[in-house]
Motif scaffolding. Sequence first.
Motif, PDB file in Angstrom:
ATOM      1  N   VAL A 189      39.881  30.994 -17.330  1.00 25.21           N
ATOM      2  CA  VAL A 189      39.230  31.160 -16.025  1.00 25.21           C
ATOM      3  C   VAL A 189      39.318  29.857 -15.224  1.00 25.21           C
ATOM      4  O   VAL A 189      39.642  29.857 -14.032  1.00 25.21           O
ATOM      5  N   ARG A 190      39.105  28.734 -15.909  1.00 26.13           N
ATOM      6  CA  ARG A 190      39.175  27.456 -15.214  1.00 26.13           C
ATOM      7  C   ARG A 190      40.581  27.236 -14.630  1.00 26.13           C
ATOM      8  O   ARG A 190      40.727  26.812 -13.488  1.00 26.13           O
ATOM      9  N   ALA A 191      41.595  27.564 -15.438  1.00 28.68           N
ATOM     10  CA  ALA A 191      42.965  27.386 -14.951  1.00 28.68           C
ATOM     11  C   ALA A 191      43.235  28.293 -13.765  1.00 28.68           C
ATOM     12  O   ALA A 191      43.834  27.875 -12.763  1.00 28.68           O
ATOM     13  N   GLY A 192      42.750  29.547 -13.877  1.00 27.77           N
ATOM     14  CA  GLY A 192      42.933  30.482 -12.763  1.00 27.77           C
ATOM     15  C   GLY A 192      42.196  30.002 -11.515  1.00 27.77           C
ATOM     16  O   GLY A 192      42.751  30.015 -10.409  1.00 27.77           O
TER      17      GLY A 192
ATOM     18  N   ILE B 296      41.331  37.557 -13.946  1.00 33.12           N
ATOM     19  CA  ILE B 296      40.339  38.631 -13.829  1.00 33.12           C
ATOM     20  C   ILE B 296      40.070  39.257 -15.197  1.00 33.12           C
ATOM     21  O   ILE B 296      38.933  39.622 -15.515  1.00 33.12           O
ATOM     22  N   GLU B 297      41.101  39.309 -16.045  1.00 29.74           N
ATOM     23  CA  GLU B 297      40.870  39.888 -17.369  1.00 29.74           C
ATOM     24  C   GLU B 297      39.967  38.973 -18.183  1.00 29.74           C
ATOM     25  O   GLU B 297      39.053  39.436 -18.878  1.00 29.74           O
ATOM     26  N   ALA B 298      40.229  37.671 -18.091  1.00 25.35           N
ATOM     27  CA  ALA B 298      39.389  36.723 -18.832  1.00 25.35           C
ATOM     28  C   ALA B 298      37.941  36.830 -18.358  1.00 25.35           C
ATOM     29  O   ALA B 298      37.003  36.817 -19.157  1.00 25.35           O
ATOM     30  N   LYS B 299      37.754  36.958 -17.056  1.00 25.50           N
ATOM     31  CA  LYS B 299      36.389  37.090 -16.528  1.00 25.50           C
ATOM     32  C   LYS B 299      35.731  38.357 -17.037  1.00 25.50           C
ATOM     33  O   LYS B 299      34.556  38.361 -17.429  1.00 25.50           O
ATOM     34  N   ALA B 300      36.483  39.461 -16.995  1.00 26.14           N
ATOM     35  CA  ALA B 300      35.902  40.734 -17.433  1.00 26.14           C
ATOM     36  C   ALA B 300      35.581  40.701 -18.925  1.00 26.14           C
ATOM     37  O   ALA B 300      34.572  41.263 -19.365  1.00 26.14           O
ATOM     38  N   GLU B 301      36.436  40.037 -19.717  1.00 24.41           N
ATOM     39  CA  GLU B 301      36.146  39.913 -21.146  1.00 24.41           C
ATOM     40  C   GLU B 301      34.909  39.053 -21.370  1.00 24.41           C
ATOM     41  O   GLU B 301      34.072  39.359 -22.217  1.00 24.41           O
ATOM     42  N   LEU B 302      34.804  37.964 -20.618  1.00 19.73           N
ATOM     43  CA  LEU B 302      33.632  37.096 -20.765  1.00 19.73           C
ATOM     44  C   LEU B 302      32.359  37.859 -20.410  1.00 19.73           C
ATOM     45  O   LEU B 302      31.299  37.680 -21.035  1.00 19.73           O
TER      46      LEU B 302
END
Lengths: 562, 610
Positions: free
Chosen positions: B254-257, B417-423
């Motif tokens: 997320v940070r990289a995104g 967005i996938e990383a956010k949704a997983e988090l």
Amino acid sequence: MRNTVNLTSNYFLQLGENHSMNFLVGMSAVTYDFGSHWAQKTTLIDVANPQFSLATGTQTSGGSEAWESQLGYFARANYNYAEKYLIEANIRYDGTSKFPGHMQWRWYPSFSAGWRMMQEPWMQWAKPIMSSMKLRASWGSIGDQTVSNALYVPTMSSVTSLWLQSGSKLVYYGTPAAVSAAITWQDITTLDVGFDARFFNSALGISFDWFQRDTENMIVPSEGIPPTYGTSAPRGNFGSLRTRGWEVAVDFGYAFGNGLILSALVTLADATTKITKYGTTTSIDDWYVGKTYGEIWGYETDRLYQNDDFEYDGAGNLVLVTSKDGYQVYKTKDGVTQGRLQNSANFKFGPGDVKFKDLDGDGVISPGSRLIDDHGDLKVIGNSTPRYEYGFRLGAEYRGFDLQVFFQGVGQRHIWGNSSMTIAGYNSGDGAQAQAIAGNFWKPDRTDAFYPRPYNNANSNSNNNMQVQTRYLLDMSYLRMKNLTVGYALPAAWTRKANISKLRVYVALENFLTFDNLMGLPIDPEEVAGYSVYNTSNYNTGRTGVGTPTFKTASVGVQVNF
Amino acid sequence: MKKYILLLVSLTALTLAGCSDFLDRPQKSAMDDTNYWTNENNLRFFANGYYINYFTGYYSGWSVPYVPLRGYYFSDDFTSAGTQSHFETAAPSSRYGTTETPSMLTQYSGPNWNFAWVRKSNLFLDRINTMNENGYLSEEMHKHWSAVARFFRGYEYSRLVNVFGDVPYYDFVVDDTDMEELYKDRQDRSIAMNGVYDDFVYVLDNMRLNDGTNFLNRYIAAGFISRFMLFEGTWQKYHNNNQELAKKYLNLAVRAGDFVINSGQFVFDTDFRSLFGSENLAGMKEVLMYRHYSVAEAVLHHVASYSNLNESQATAPNLALAKSFICNDGNPYALSPIENANVLDLGNMVLTRDPRFEATFHNEPMISSATLLYACKFIDREGVTYYGRTVPPKYGSNTNTNGYPVMRYAEVVLNWIEAKAELATMGGAAVTQADLDASINAIRNRPLDQTAIDRGVQKTAPMSISNIPDDPERDPDVIPLLWEIRRERRMEFVYEHTRLLDIKRWKKIDYMSGAKNPDILRGLWINFQEELPTWLIPSKEGVLQVELTDGTILTYDGSNGDHMVGYYIPQAIADRNAFTDRVYLAPLGNAQIDAYKDKGYVLTQNPGWN
């Protein structure tokens, strides 16, 4: 440019009647300087007249330089006592630019001695039988430096990448190779003893040599470097091997009183090479200490599986079970399974497939860990080095007729094939395979076939049924009549009338007779895989039996001398 | 006389011996490790050696490793005629590499058992540090180039872990005498990935924002970091149920995104097909980095030729992939009220689906495809007009010149967005409408090219966080939001690097079983009489098959041509052999395991393999 300077000086000394001595000192210096430069310009105006000034395209150029040098000093002393005892001693001190500074120089001595036994007064009684007899022995070491001069330098070369940045190719410098800083001469030490003897007024001669050649400090990759190292193992003086062998030659020539002349020459030689030093590996695929050069490890074939070797379910289908070593296999009656050797996703050993011998008796056929003390059901099944190479040449002449015949053969040699000519089901995409295979594979109505049930091994020579094994190992021993010549020279008395001093007609046959043990496979026992006049190392990707074979030639000739 | 000769010899000998550099002949045409590392420019020259391996694009010539379409064809998206390619059935006899030539294991979408690139990066980092100690580099240079070396080390270890799981981790150049290190067993994947994590954090803190056009910079690196951290985060969640590690890696994704998105430099300004079919990608604001090809420099590839309709696609897009394309009203086809949304033939799907459907596939059934659905994503609009005619070099053979977006903004936002949704499923902040607008909805608003507009293709309606569709065909293990994010990914990356690794990290390799996912063994709905009458011929009797809606299979018999309407069944199709969860990780070579045993060490095989 190569510059060679050789300087030698001789000194001959004769002391009394029997002592003669010869001394020689010398030096040799070789320098080699290489430079290349090239330039090219594309898009010629006139292709018939290629000139730089008449081209309009991109101009590119490049070049490189390399150099090396060797320097050596040597001295030799000969001593001859009454042509009876012969002694020679040599010493060399050699240096080369190919090794790092402190490793450049090395001493190499060598000695030889000979004894002409028949010169001894107390041997004269044997003269009627033995015409001459010389015993010889020599020992010597020399250095070999025929390697790249960059082996100890972690070079970084510039490479043009195929990544385009702003329209042109990126240049990069590659990763420095792993090198061993201590790299020096390879030493070859040879010990040879032998004799040359002639009997019956020199009509029969026998020559024998036994030799042992040690190649020490061979420059080879360091042993036992796993892939985690991240590059190929550095090369250094890590290996040694020893070759031992012998050679015999017998020749005979005699002219009988009635004009019959007979001659014969028979040679026989054999040598084997063993690894004497290379790290600590015990892998049968590596150069473990004690390995015989050329040895082939494989399975011992029992026979082909037949229908009644397997168990069937109620519907008459083979029963799939998980073997002791964890593979999906068909259930066998004797319980021995070969799951590890099922290399293809849809291959399972069944009727018509090869059954191997369970040498270690553990109920599964496996290569173990392919180590000397854990090689499962593998054993040494052959050797690819030619052994007992022999030849004989016979000749006879009688009243204008002459006959020459030359046979050559190899007593023992094996190879494991790698082609559709030699491996059953090598690659169906090749579209053809040897008739010896195509006409003799297992099918339900030919259960005594030599080759197994057909299966496409997709360009592999050691998968599934065709694991390296005794049954399909190629016996490359052979005896071949290389040449047969029969001639007749017309009596000179007749031909002289036509001012012809010699008129001879002859017929010559080359390679007409061959005796081999290849069981009908269409390959030449002398052929070298991958060799042809077009490509000497990888012709037809090195497949067995598809290089250039030996030709049979018949010729008829007339030889006229005026 | 003799005396003079002796004197001459001695003199010459003395001269040469005294002249000690007679044998001192160092390399002339190559630099070496001892004299190379002297200035920043040489660091750049060394770093240039990484580009082809890590930013492969369409590679060059006939090479296929890491190449879209030609290297990435093993997943649940693609189907061949005959028996589907099996997963490997046993550990290979040997599996390793020691050279820097790019190579790829097709069934794992990653590298061989090869540590050459690890060594290269460790060596690079070591020399950078030595140069820094010797005062050759400014602090800024030292930080940037260290970040470059650490980026590539992280990239390589990420890929090795993708393929093999546990690997031995080295952050230094191993000496050839250090047997304990060389022969250490594989360590838990978290050891390598924590090293990767530290490298990537350093990269995000220190790499230059701009190092010259199309040279590696922090934005490009961040795109790759989001890819690898998403992989490892979701792997830890789905395979190991390790939420702590999952969150750690996903947060870095997320940070990289965030870093890329917040820069404001990147927008979706280019239509989908042009991203892959254009000769020059410079200036496209969606493209962070691209690989360029050129006739003049003779740097050419062959991927367009395999998209020119003439060349056969033996492993071709299947019904399962086509079904996953969303309708342009933003609904899955099973929910969409659009007329004929549930008629799965090419004509209807081109008109009713997300524009990427039309841009990815040819709009007519092509017999050159094993499924009749032909992907022409990697060629421009002109390239497909040469069907059945002589093909110009730029669309044929290995002389193609279209460029490839090695890293594009769409991937960054989809990873993000996938990383956010997983988090969010693990106690993190919920995904907001703004998040969707910055990612999925921004992609859906990509411009359309004229061909698509002329065909009547329409942009897909934006996704609303308050109205996430609940697809009846959704895998019940996956919540609707993640299901839609995964769908977006699948539409975006057809034939690219993602799909096999995606279903592996989600622990969904069963999607590759035809028994469990029968749609992978079918093509689109087709009416042969209307769409492909040239196949209603005697040679297709008894061969050509379709599946009707009720599941019955109809075989062409020469007289039932007008009944040949149904889902196309690729010729002689058969499912791949059953497989187990062991296929998530590649087996090591038996010879390598034996070599460790030879030396008294242990190299542990991956579970389930022997």
